[in-house]
Design a protein around this motif. Structure first.
Motif, mmCIF file in Angstrom:
data_model
loop_
_atom_site.group_PDB
_atom_site.id
_atom_site.type_symbol
_atom_site.label_atom_id
_atom_site.label_comp_id
_atom_site.label_asym_id
_atom_site.label_seq_id
_atom_site.Cartn_x
_atom_site.Cartn_y
_atom_site.Cartn_z
ATOM 1 N N ILE A 231 -126.413 66.176 7.243
ATOM 2 C CA ILE A 231 -126.839 64.812 6.918
ATOM 3 C C ILE A 231 -127.908 64.294 7.875
ATOM 4 O O ILE A 231 -128.590 63.313 7.587
ATOM 5 N N SER A 232 -128.098 64.997 8.995
ATOM 6 C CA SER A 232 -129.164 64.605 9.922
ATOM 7 C C SER A 232 -130.549 64.850 9.329
ATOM 8 O O SER A 232 -131.547 64.344 9.855
ATOM 9 N N TYR A 233 -130.617 65.608 8.204
ATOM 10 C CA TYR A 233 -131.913 65.874 7.575
ATOM 11 C C TYR A 233 -132.379 64.705 6.720
ATOM 12 O O TYR A 233 -133.495 64.733 6.191
ATOM 13 N N GLY A 234 -131.530 63.677 6.542
ATOM 14 C CA GLY A 234 -132.016 62.421 6.006
ATOM 15 C C GLY A 234 -131.812 62.148 4.531
ATOM 16 O O GLY A 234 -132.257 61.097 4.040
ATOM 17 N N PHE A 235 -131.178 63.023 3.789
ATOM 18 C CA PHE A 235 -130.952 62.729 2.371
ATOM 19 C C PHE A 235 -129.879 61.635 2.238
ATOM 20 O O PHE A 235 -129.073 61.406 3.144
ATOM 21 N N ASP A 236 -129.874 60.966 1.107
ATOM 22 C CA ASP A 236 -128.977 59.834 0.854
ATOM 23 C C ASP A 236 -127.606 60.385 0.436
ATOM 24 O O ASP A 236 -127.297 60.474 -0.742
ATOM 25 N N PHE A 237 -126.768 60.727 1.422
ATOM 26 C CA PHE A 237 -125.511 61.401 1.088
ATOM 27 C C PHE A 237 -124.488 60.500 0.383
ATOM 28 O O PHE A 237 -123.723 60.996 -0.453
ATOM 29 N N PRO A 238 -124.418 59.176 0.650
ATOM 30 C CA PRO A 238 -123.467 58.359 -0.122
ATOM 31 C C PRO A 238 -123.781 58.355 -1.625
ATOM 32 O O PRO A 238 -122.877 58.480 -2.465
ATOM 33 N N THR A 239 -125.059 58.218 -1.957
ATOM 34 C CA THR A 239 -125.459 58.252 -3.374
ATOM 35 C C THR A 239 -125.195 59.624 -3.969
ATOM 36 O O THR A 239 -124.758 59.755 -5.121
ATOM 37 N N LEU A 240 -125.442 60.672 -3.182
ATOM 38 C CA LEU A 240 -125.202 62.035 -3.635
ATOM 39 C C LEU A 240 -123.730 62.232 -3.998
ATOM 40 O O LEU A 240 -123.403 62.855 -5.015
ATOM 41 N N ILE A 241 -122.834 61.702 -3.183
ATOM 42 C CA ILE A 241 -121.395 61.803 -3.459
ATOM 43 C C ILE A 241 -121.047 61.062 -4.742
ATOM 44 O O ILE A 241 -120.326 61.579 -5.607
ATOM 45 N N ASP A 242 -121.571 59.853 -4.893
ATOM 46 C CA ASP A 242 -121.289 59.072 -6.101
ATOM 47 C C ASP A 242 -121.789 59.780 -7.352
ATOM 48 O O ASP A 242 -121.064 59.898 -8.354
ATOM 49 N N LYS A 243 -123.034 60.256 -7.300
ATOM 50 C CA LYS A 243 -123.664 60.820 -8.494
ATOM 51 C C LYS A 243 -123.092 62.174 -8.896
ATOM 52 O O LYS A 243 -123.018 62.486 -10.087
ATOM 53 N N THR A 244 -122.710 62.998 -7.937
ATOM 54 C CA THR A 244 -122.261 64.350 -8.289
ATOM 55 C C THR A 244 -120.748 64.517 -8.275
ATOM 56 O O THR A 244 -120.235 65.477 -8.855
ATOM 57 N N PHE A 245 -120.029 63.590 -7.633
ATOM 58 C CA PHE A 245 -118.582 63.775 -7.506
ATOM 59 C C PHE A 245 -117.784 62.729 -8.278
ATOM 60 O O PHE A 245 -116.864 63.063 -9.016
ATOM 61 N N TYR A 246 -118.133 61.468 -8.113
ATOM 62 C CA TYR A 246 -117.323 60.402 -8.707
ATOM 63 C C TYR A 246 -117.802 59.952 -10.085
ATOM 64 O O TYR A 246 -117.006 59.690 -10.973
ATOM 65 N N GLU A 247 -119.093 59.806 -10.248
ATOM 66 C CA GLU A 247 -119.631 59.214 -11.473
ATOM 67 C C GLU A 247 -119.302 60.055 -12.706
ATOM 68 O O GLU A 247 -119.473 61.268 -12.719
ATOM 69 N N LYS A 248 -118.827 59.385 -13.754
ATOM 70 C CA LYS A 248 -118.509 60.059 -15.011
ATOM 71 C C LYS A 248 -119.088 59.269 -16.173
ATOM 72 O O LYS A 248 -119.246 58.041 -16.090
#
Length: 333
Positions: free
Chosen positions: A195-212
C-alpha cells in the motif's frame, strides 16, 4: 525449492523458507506463458496479472502471454486485464511456463501447453500441492496466498503501483481482507509495503470484495433463505440449481462469497455451498471456522484447498452429496 533464504525479518517461527528470483529463472526466454487454475478467483487473477505486469516491464522483448478462463469483471481494475487470453491457443513450445495458485491438473486447457514447455515454474500455497509440479517450485502451504509468494520472488526494484495493486487484490481475496487464519505477520508486512505504492486500497476493497450487483444480492438472499442447519447447528448447507441460476440470469461468478456468508452464522463450524454445474453434478465450496480441516474433506472427493477453505466437484442428488460430505465432516467433529 531452491534459491536464497528469505531475510530473518520474514521467516516464520521455526521455519526456513527458500525461494528463487523469478527474473533470473526466466532469463533468456523468448516466450513465456502464465496461467492459473480453472474458475480463477481473486488470488489466481492477482498473482497471474502481477507476474505478467512484472515480466512485461522487465523483459520487454519477450513474448509474454497470460491464459485464463474469463475472470469476473470486478478485477478489470487491474492494468492489462483485457489482455488475458481465454482461447488457450498456442502452437509454439513456451520457453517458460509459470503455473500459479495450483498444480498442473487444475490448469484446465492450459495443461497441454504446460506439458510441452521447455521449462516449468510452479508457485503455489495449496497444502494438496506439497512438492510442486514444475522444474522449479516455490511452494509454501503456510502462506496466505499465491500472490504473497509472487511478491517474494519479484525483484523489488521493479515493483510499481500497478504490480503492487494486483498482488494486493490477490492477498485480500484469499485472506478475507486479512481476517482468515492464514494471515501471518509476514502477510501484514507484505501488505504494508504494497500500500506504500499509493493505490487507493479502501476503494479497491469495496469494489472487488464487498460490492455486489442487485442480482448478486438477490441470489445471495435466496441461498441464505433456503439454507439448512444440521449436525446440531454446527454445519450449514445451501445450494443453487441450474433452473434458479437461469431464472436470475447468473453465472458461477455471481455466486462467489455466498459460502463465506454462510460461515459466519453464529454457532456454525462448517459451511457448505454448492451449485449445479450439470445434471446430478455439483461444484462444492467448503469453509470452516476452527477445527474442521475442509481440505481433507475436499481431497477425499478429488478436490483440494486449504484447512479452512476448499472445494471439489461431486456427482449425485443434492441429498446424496450432503450425506457423503457429512460423513467426512463428522469424522472431525
Amino acid at each position: 525449492m531452491r534459491g536464497s533464504v528469505l531475510s530473518p525479518h520474514y521467516l516464520r517461527e521455526e521455519e526456513d523458507v527458500y525461494m528463487f528470483q523469478l527474473l533470473k529463472e526466466c532469463e533468456g526466454a523468448a516466450n513465456i506463458v502464465i496461467s492459473g487454475h480453472i474458475r480463477p478467483d481473486g488470488d489466481c487473477v492477482g498473482s497471474c496479472m502481477a507476474t505478467y505486469l512484472f515480466l512485461k516491464k522487465t523483459m520487454p522483448k519477450a513474448d509474454i502471454r497470460i491464459f485464463l478462463e474469463q475472470p469476473a469483471d470486478i478485477f478489470s481494475c487491474i492494468q492489462d486485464f483485457d489482455l488475458i487470453d481465454t482461447t488457450f491457443q498456442m502452437e509454439a513450445e513456451p520457453d517458460v511456463f509459470i503455473a500459479l495458485d495450483c498444480e498442473k491438473t487444475r490448469l484446465g486447457e492450459a495443461e497441454k501447453i504446460f506439458d510441452k514447455a521447455k521449462k516449468t515454474i510452479n508457485i503455489d500455497h495449496h497444502i494438496s500441492n506439497e512438492h510442486g509440479c514444475g522444474d522449479v517450485n516455490y511452494i509454501d502451504s503456510k502462506a496466505s496466498s499465491a500472490s504473497e509468494l509472487v511478491y517474494d520472488v519479484l525483484d523489488k526494484q521493479y515493483l510499481d503501483e500497478e504490480i503492487a495493486k494486483a498482488i494486493y487484490i490477490g492477498m485480500i481475496h484469499d485472506t478475507g481482507i486479512f481476517q482468515y487464519s492464514n494471515t501471518s505477520p509476514k502477510t501484514l508486512h507484505t501488505a504494508a509495503d504494497l500500500i506504500s505504492y499509493g493505490f487507493d486500497f479502501p476503494t479497491l476493497i469495496d469494489k472487488t470484495f464487498y460490492e455486489k450487483t442487485y442480482v448478486q444480492n438477490q441470489i445471495l438472499g435466496r441461498a441464505l433463505l433456503e439454507s439448512i442447519l444440521f449436525m446440531d447447528g454446527k454445519c450449514v448447507v445451501s445450494y443453487i440449481d441450474q433452473k434458479t441460476m437461469k431464472f436470475y440470469d447468473v453465472t458461477s461468478k455471481d455466486l462467489e462469497g455466498i459460502v463465506s456468508q454462510l460461515r459466519i452464522i453464529k454457532g456454525v463450524e462448517c459451511a457448505i455451498f454448492m451449485y449445479e454445474t450439470s445434471t446430478l453434478q455439483y461444484k462444492v465450496s467448503l469453509r470452516s471456522c476452527s477445527y474442521v480441516d475442509v481440505s481433507k474433506v475436499a481431497e477425499y472427493f478429488g478436490g483440494g484447498g486449504h484447512k479452512r477453505a476448499a472445494g471439489c466437484t461431486i456427482n449425485g442428488t443434492f441429498y446424496d452429496v450432503v450425506n457423503n460430505l457429512s460423513e467426512q465432516i463428522e469424522k472431525q467433529m
